[in-house]
Design an enzyme around this catalytic site. Structure first.
Site, PDB file in Angstrom:
ATOM      1  CG  ASP A   1      -2.128   0.876   1.095  1.00 15.62           C
ATOM      2  OD1 ASP A   1      -2.069   1.851   0.326  1.00 15.62           O
ATOM      3  OD2 ASP A   1      -3.145   0.608   1.752  1.00 15.62           O
TER       4      ASP A   1
ATOM      5  CB  CYS B   1      -5.509   3.907  -3.203  1.00  9.83           C
ATOM      6  SG  CYS B   1      -6.207   3.064  -4.629  1.00  9.83           S
TER       7      CYS B   1
END
Ligand code: HMG
Ligand code: MG
Length: 302
Positions: free
Chosen positions: A16, A240
């Protein structure tokens, strides 16, 4: 209210965290980061994702990174797989766990994985089946559980519906993710409670981005419900590419400091974790996103 006495943290920094970096991060640096995290006592590390390199070029070195890790006994390594193609590529790397990822909001599903929620579930079903037949544990990430960058507020009902769909295809554990970090404790609790209608508390984790500085409070609110597993990111890396403006996950260092201060065991050595965070922050030529790491590094300077 009884709080858990032990918490398991999954460091998602290599995945991530680094999926959102503008600059190229060589596989050797990613591998070194994984080594430093396991040396600090992390028992779960989300290493990479087997997604389309056109969509997320930062993860194109997935197989190289997985092959380069010197695995430590007792540590579990997970990877993201959005479809059968990703699963088939990932399986050669022998992950301990795969992660299918869906969204509680339709718009985010379309932007992130180019299909509707329903289609994503249909896509995941054979992946889950193949992984479970191969003895690979299956986790599901549920994005945008309180807010969506495209749709705004997301209702607990939508979260419950997604959890139910995940359960129906055999996903063993679900992560309740505040992708853009807009959640506040009561809203996060409502999303957790909607999930807990379908999953046992031992099969649910929290994944909180810290965009609005609410992630530690949201972690505490989840602990109060008995949730004892959380995704965190060393140095607060993350974001993201399909959730513009969202910052990193809550920093692993900050969560460890809070938990240890509450007498909750994590098995993590905070000083070594701070070193791991300093390593990646130095590489990225950026200050750590962790308040705790910054405080400890300042204190070390005397
Ligand atoms: P698509 O374009 O609809 O896919 O993308 P497609 O099936 O139509 O295939 C198009 C091309 O992609 C083909 O190549 C396929 O081979 C290739 P071409 O013939 O054009 O050369 N392809 C793949 N290549 C490598 N690996 C694959 C793969 N699949 C197809 N697995 C797709 C659909 C899902 C692939 C795409 O949208 C994608 O990769 N999305 C991933 C986006 C992403 O990684 N987002 C970040 C992770 S989620 C997240 O961060 C949230 C989380 O942290 C929790 C939270 O905070 O909420 C987990
Ligand atoms: Mg995330």
């Amino acid at each position: 209210m009884t709080l858990p006495s032990r918490v398991k943290l999954v460091d998602v920094g290599p995945r991530d965290g680094l999926q959102n970096e503008k600059q190229a991060v060589p596989a050797t640096v990613k591998i070194e980061l994984v080594h430093r995290l396991q040396a600090a006592g992390l028992k779960e590390i989300e290493v990479t994702s087997f997604v389309s390199p056109k969509w997320v070029p930062q993860m194109a070195d997935n197989a190289e990174v997985m092959a380069g890790i010197q695995r430590q006994a007792g540590v579990r390594y997970s990877v993201l797989t959005p479809n059968m193609q990703g699963y088939q590529a990932a399986v050669h790397s022998k992950p301990d766990e795969i992660v299918v990822f869906a969204a509680a909001s339709e718009a985010f599903s379309q932007k992130n994985i180019n299909c509707s929620i329903e289609e994503s579930i249909q896509r995941f079903a054979p992946v889950v089946e193949a992984a479970r037949a191969a003895g690979i544990y299956v986790r599901g990430a549920m994005s945008c559980v309180v807010g969506c960058p495209y749709e705004g507020e997301v209702a607990p009902l939508q979260v419950g519906r997604l959890a139910q769909l995940m359960k129906s295809i055999g996903v063993q554990h679900v992560g309740v993710a505040d992708t853009i970090g807009v959640g506040t404790p009561l809203k996060v609790k409502a999303a957790m409670e909607a999930t807990l209608q379908h999953y046992d508390v031992n099969d649910v984790s929290g994944h909180f981005h810290d965009t609005y500085g609410q992630a530690l409070s949201n972690t505490l609110a989840s602990l109060e419900l008995g949730v004892w597993q959380f995704d965190t990111s060393v140095a607060g890396l993350g974001g993201c590419p399909y959730a513009k403006g969202a910052t990193g996950n809550v920093a692993t260092e900050d969560v460890v400091y809070m938990l240890h201060g509450m007498g909750i065991d994590t098995g993590i050595d905070l000083d070594k974790l701070v070193d791991a965070g300093a390593f990646i922050s130095d590489f990225l030529q950026r200050k750590s996103g962790s308040r705790v790491a910054t405080a400890i590094l300042n204190k070390r300077l005397g």
